[in-house]
Enzyme design. Structure first.
Site, mmCIF file in Angstrom:
data_model
loop_
_atom_site.group_PDB
_atom_site.id
_atom_site.type_symbol
_atom_site.label_atom_id
_atom_site.label_comp_id
_atom_site.label_asym_id
_atom_site.label_seq_id
_atom_site.Cartn_x
_atom_site.Cartn_y
_atom_site.Cartn_z
ATOM 1 N N LYS A 167 17.621 -13.640 -16.615
ATOM 2 C CA LYS A 167 17.806 -14.820 -15.770
ATOM 3 C C LYS A 167 16.908 -15.975 -16.183
ATOM 4 C CE LYS A 167 19.377 -12.034 -11.885
ATOM 5 N NZ LYS A 167 19.552 -10.845 -12.752
ATOM 6 N N GLU A 220 0.812 -1.222 0.000
ATOM 7 C CA GLU A 220 0.000 0.000 0.000
ATOM 8 C C GLU A 220 0.845 1.271 0.000
ATOM 9 O OE1 GLU A 220 -1.407 1.062 4.260
ATOM 10 O OE2 GLU A 220 -1.658 -1.111 4.098
#
Length: 627
Positions: free
Chosen positions: A419, A326
């Site tokens: 990756k 938040e």
């Protein structure tokens, strides 16, 4: 009221100069004919002076000559004066001629001599131009007399447009931040010449000699287009003589909005990469974003928040910020509302693993474009929490993609990573699985699903730069996993802009690969950052090698062995050839994860990933699993 007084004052000055110019033009024209000739044309001169005064002032007002700061006058203002004087002179000649025609029956010689008209134009340009530019001349020559200034001597590297801008910036600050002593430039044709009265003293090879000979305190690099190697070379030269070093920002800083009021700043490690500014096709991007409802997942993260900033420039209909944290969502919302107040912003706090909430949000707002940046990205953490990487990265992405398919979102862009290529980490393997999932779904959906693959971004949360800075601030040591560790790097704004551009180019099913430039050794990055902080590596700040962490590789790749790349119309974006995808295996994997996700052991996670990615091999590393 102040502006009105200033305008009236300028008009009064101009009225006197206009009359002086009119008198001078007639006097010079008629002087050779004797005093009688001037008296004969006196009435014509009188009419001309009255008409010229009224007409010139009106034209000057229309051309905005009373609304300019003349202490910053340049060639643009001079051209405005020439245009205004030309219009005013033409109008005056015409008005005097018409006045003569209307009074031909009673008056004589109401006709302005042609030579006097030319002289009037010349006199007006000289007097009005001189009166304006005198303010700049006075301003530029009163610093030394009225401002104490600094004793700091400054050398500017780059005798081009940026160098001139740097010198003017120092002048605009009344030399409080330094006095430019000279320029450095490798162009031999500029040697021994002057810019703004400041000499070009030599090339970069002469920096040490000039710094010592002129007692230079600070060097400003003013070469926005210089390569990272060139900047690094200059930095190393300046470090030898111990001068303070600053840099002028490049074009990219201006475009991305990173440049503040002060364009001269401390040099940063990003400058040493020397990456070219990104060229974005604004029309193409606006074509698929403007007016659309745009979803951005992970909107509070490093990449997600920057995508928000970039998208806001293209006037979306709604910008929906999705995130799990938040505080970060609140921060980016407040920033966007302040910078782009005309956009309808919506914030939604949700976990992308919550399929019902994801479906609800998609049905409620019906987005046209989705940028999916939410993911667990930290390699060592995901090695210790492999089931969470699988649940969040794979299942969360599937929830979003299937919800987008249901409401027929136009374009869905998933953020991937280098990756994912030949992965050795759980994080990388989950991201590779998401790429396959995206391509699989694209083949049966009307939504254009694409992935964008790139390497590390400088300054992102969890990246090496903030870690190194914290370690340097504590006095070291700076920890590097391995002396041969290399990575691809780009800046956050650069990555975000290329992601958005790739979305504009999407036809469906592509894996876009961003041009990452040259790989950078992590240890060299650490040394550069230590030097830029004013210390000497391994003398003031130690570098300590800690060993490769679980899931890490010495180097990253951008392509798998079976993938080749094809170019696109954008020089920095490429497309990987599509892979053969076993849809059944993907479905079985996602089904098992949904059924047993939180209860999967580390070995089970690895086995599941290997069913989809046979090349995924996890080394036997000591990892403490949270289970």
């Amino acid at each position: 009221m102040i502006l009105r007084k200033r305008t009236l004052f300028l008009m009064l000055i101009d009225a006197m100069l206009i009359n002086l110019a009119a008198f001078g033009s007639f006097y010079l024209r008629l002087e050779s004919f004797g005093e009688g000739a001037f008296l004969e044309y006196y009435h014509t001169y009188y009419v001309t002076a009255v008409i010229a005064t009224i007409l010139y002032i009106a034209v000057f007002h229309v051309f905005g000559l009373y609304n300019r700061l003349w202490q910053y006058a340049s060639t643009g203002e001079l051209l405005s004066i020439v245009y205004a004087v030309s219009v005013g002179t033409g109008g005056t000649v015409a008005a005097v001629y018409l006045y003569g025609l209307m009074n031909a029956a009673t008056l004589t010689y109401i006709r302005m001599p042609h030579t006097a008209a030319v002289l009037l134009w010349l006199a007006m340009v000289f007097l009005i131009g001189g009166s304006r530019f005198i303010w700049r001349i006075l301003q530029e020559n009163t610093y030394d007399r009225h401002v104490p200034g600094t004793k700091k001597q400054v050398l500017i590297v780059g005798a081009g447009d940026a160098g001139v801008l740097a010198a003017r910036e120092l002048k605009n600050r009344n030399y409080r931040d330094g006095r430019p002593i000279g320029f450095i430039d490798d162009n031999h044709s500029k040697q021994k010449l002057q810019l703004l009265g400041i000499p070009v003293l030599g090339t970069r090879k002469d920096i040490v000699r000039i710094v010592n000979g002129y007692n230079i305190d600070e060097v400003i690099i003013a070469m926005p287009s210089a390569s990272g190697d060139s900047v690094r070379e200059i930095v190393e030269i300046c470090e030898k003589v111990g001068v303070e070093l600053k840099i002028m920002p490049g074009v990219y800083d201006i475009i991305s909005g990173d440049m503040n009021v002060n364009p001269i700043r401390q040099i940063q490690v990003e400058d040493l990469l020397g990456r070219d500014p990104v060229c974005v096709d604004l029309e193409e991007v606006a074509g698929y974003v403007a007016g659309e409802t745009v979803f951005i997942t992970g909107a509070g993260g490093s990449i997600g928040s920057e995508i928000c900033r970039q998208i806001a420039r293209f006037n979306p209909g709604k910008l929906v910020l999705l995130g799990h944290g938040e505080n970060s969502i609140f921060d980016i919302e407040q920033e966007l509302r302040a910078e782009h107040p005309g956009i309808d912003y919506i914030t939604e706090i949700l976990d992308i693993k919550d399929r019902q909430k994801v479906d609800l949000i998609f049905r409620r707002y019906k987005p046209g474009v989705v940028f999916h940046a939410a993911a667990h990205k930290h390699v060592p953490l995901m090695e210790r929490n492999p089931e969470e990487a699988l649940k969040n990265n794979l299942i969360g992405s599937q929830n979003l993609a299937e919800a987008a398919d249901k409401i027929r979102v136009k374009t869905f862009v998933s953020i991937s990573t280098d990756k994912a290529v030949n992965p050795t980490s759980v994080m990388g393997a989950t991201k590779r699985t998401v790429e396959l999932l995206i391509q699989s779904l694209d083949r049966r959906s009307k939504t254009k699903f694409v992935a964008v693959r790139f390497g590390n971004v400088l300054g992102s949360s969890g990246s090496v730069i903030p870690t190194f800075k914290r370690q340097i601030a504590k006095g070291g040591p700076v920890t590097v996993t391995h002396p041969d560790m290399v990575r691809y790097f780009m800046t956050i704004p650069e990555a975000a802009q290329l992601v958005i551009q790739a979305g504009a180019m999407a036809k469906g099913g592509e894996i876009f690969i961003l041009d990452m430039g040259k790989p950078v050794k992590i240890v060299d990055l650490a040394k550069d950052l230590i030097r830029l902080s004013g210390f000497e590596p391994d003398v003031d700040i130690k570098i300590q090698f800690t060993g490769i962490r679980p899931g890490e590789k010495l180097f990253e790749e951008l392509l798998t062995a079976e993938e080749g790349i094809t170019s696109t119309k954008h020089s920095r974006i490429f497309v990987a050839k599509p892979n053969v995808i076993d849809v059944k295996l993907l479905e079985e994997l996602t089904h098992i994860v949904r059924e047993r996700g939180s209860y999967l052991t580390r070995d089970e996670v690895i086995e599941l990933l290997q069913t989809v990615i046979p090349t995924f091999r996890q080394k036997d590393t000591k990892v403490v699993a949270n289970q």
